[in-house]
Design an enzyme around this catalytic site. Structure first.
Site, mmCIF file in Angstrom:
data_model
loop_
_atom_site.group_PDB
_atom_site.id
_atom_site.type_symbol
_atom_site.label_atom_id
_atom_site.label_comp_id
_atom_site.label_asym_id
_atom_site.label_seq_id
_atom_site.Cartn_x
_atom_site.Cartn_y
_atom_site.Cartn_z
ATOM 1 N N CYS A 188 -0.310 7.546 10.606
ATOM 2 C CA CYS A 188 -1.278 7.560 9.501
ATOM 3 C C CYS A 188 -2.606 8.196 9.915
ATOM 4 C CB CYS A 188 -1.543 6.140 9.019
ATOM 5 S SG CYS A 188 -0.188 5.439 8.073
ATOM 6 N N GLU A 244 3.414 13.692 10.396
ATOM 7 C CA GLU A 244 4.774 13.166 10.262
ATOM 8 C C GLU A 244 5.714 13.844 11.257
ATOM 9 O OE1 GLU A 244 5.556 13.845 6.095
ATOM 10 O OE2 GLU A 244 4.211 12.221 5.492
ATOM 11 N N ASN A 299 -2.837 12.481 8.589
ATOM 12 C CA ASN A 299 -1.490 11.992 8.898
ATOM 13 C C ASN A 299 -0.639 13.110 9.503
ATOM 14 O OD1 ASN A 299 -1.701 13.039 6.234
ATOM 15 N ND2 ASN A 299 0.197 12.065 5.612
ATOM 16 N N GLU A 344 -5.518 7.048 9.382
ATOM 17 C CA GLU A 344 -6.420 6.027 9.935
ATOM 18 C C GLU A 344 -6.206 5.904 11.442
ATOM 19 O OE1 GLU A 344 -4.528 5.772 7.304
ATOM 20 O OE2 GLU A 344 -5.510 4.656 5.697
ATOM 21 N N CYS A 381 -2.169 1.287 4.875
ATOM 22 C CA CYS A 381 -0.951 0.487 5.013
ATOM 23 C C CYS A 381 -1.269 -0.774 5.831
ATOM 24 C CB CYS A 381 0.156 1.307 5.675
ATOM 25 S SG CYS A 381 -0.062 1.516 7.451
ATOM 26 N N CYS A 396 -2.254 -0.231 9.474
ATOM 27 C CA CYS A 396 -3.597 0.374 9.608
ATOM 28 C C CYS A 396 -4.694 -0.640 9.297
ATOM 29 C CB CYS A 396 -3.724 1.600 8.715
ATOM 30 S SG CYS A 396 -2.810 3.008 9.392
HETATM 31 N N1 THU Z 1 -0.549 7.528 4.856
HETATM 32 C C1 THU Z 1 -1.713 7.568 5.581
HETATM 33 O O1 THU Z 1 -1.894 8.439 6.447
HETATM 34 N N2 THU Z 1 -2.661 6.643 5.310
HETATM 35 C C2 THU Z 1 -2.582 5.719 4.312
HETATM 36 O O2 THU Z 1 -3.542 4.972 4.101
HETATM 37 C C3 THU Z 1 -1.363 5.618 3.492
HETATM 38 C C4 THU Z 1 -0.247 6.519 3.872
HETATM 39 C C5 THU Z 1 0.444 8.569 5.115
HETATM 40 C C6 THU Z 1 1.630 8.188 5.966
HETATM 41 C C7 THU Z 1 2.663 9.208 5.523
HETATM 42 O O3 THU Z 1 2.485 10.411 6.258
HETATM 43 C C8 THU Z 1 2.317 9.488 4.070
HETATM 44 O O4 THU Z 1 0.989 9.026 3.897
HETATM 45 C C9 THU Z 1 3.217 8.808 3.073
HETATM 46 O O5 THU Z 1 3.373 7.481 3.359
#
Ligand code: THU
Length: 130
Positions: free
Chosen positions: A50, A41, A39, A52, A83, A86
């Site tokens: 994300c 941000e 991930n 994924e 999420c 994803c």
């Molecule tokens: N996140 C993912 O990368 N994949 C998931 O399956 C769930 C959440 C990340 C997004 C964000 O950077 C952090 O987790 C918190 O939501």
């Protein structure tokens, strides 16, 4: 290297200064190639991109389109589920029986099929008029 190990390794590269929640994903395609993502941000959209989505983008950039297996790893008491967005992205490139493993560094594991991950998925069939 196992998909789990590859997901743990790429998880370390996550850029998650806002949530401080690092996620790693490794997927294997039908050709046997492995692609990974973490991930990433940003301050305007702290949820960012994300892990994924990152792994799927790497797969597509390499010209591959067929996910055979996918593993998600996070440092959480319970395995972290992809999420909603994803789930749709995974379903775009994976058959309904493809196995998705959600794993935590603590050792918890949950394995689910793509069909169970996104029941009632929107698909191309819904755009047909007849
Ligand atoms: N996140 C993912 O990368 N994949 C998931 O399956 C769930 C959440 C990340 C997004 C964000 O950077 C952090 O987790 C918190 O939501």
């Amino acid at each position: 290297m196992s998909l789990y190990d590859a997901a743990c390794k790429v998880r370390e590269m996550a850029y998650a200064p806002y949530s401080e929640f690092k996620v790693g994903v490794a997927l294997r395609t039908s050709s046997g190639a492995v692609f990974t993502g973490c991930n990433v941000e940003n301050v305007a959209y702290p949820e960012g991109t994300c892990a994924e989505a990152g792994a799927i983008a790497a797969m597509c950039a390499a010209g591959e389109r067929e996910i055979a297996e996918l593993v998600v790893v996070a440092d959480s008491p319970q395995p972290v589920p992809p999420c909603g967005g994803c789930r749709q992205k995974i379903a775009e490139f994976a058959a309904p029986d493809v196995r998705v493993t959600m794993a935590s560094l603590s050792g918890a594991r949950q394995i689910i099929s793509v069909a169970d991950l996104l029941p009632g998925a929107f698909g191309v069939g819904h755009m047909e008029k007849f």
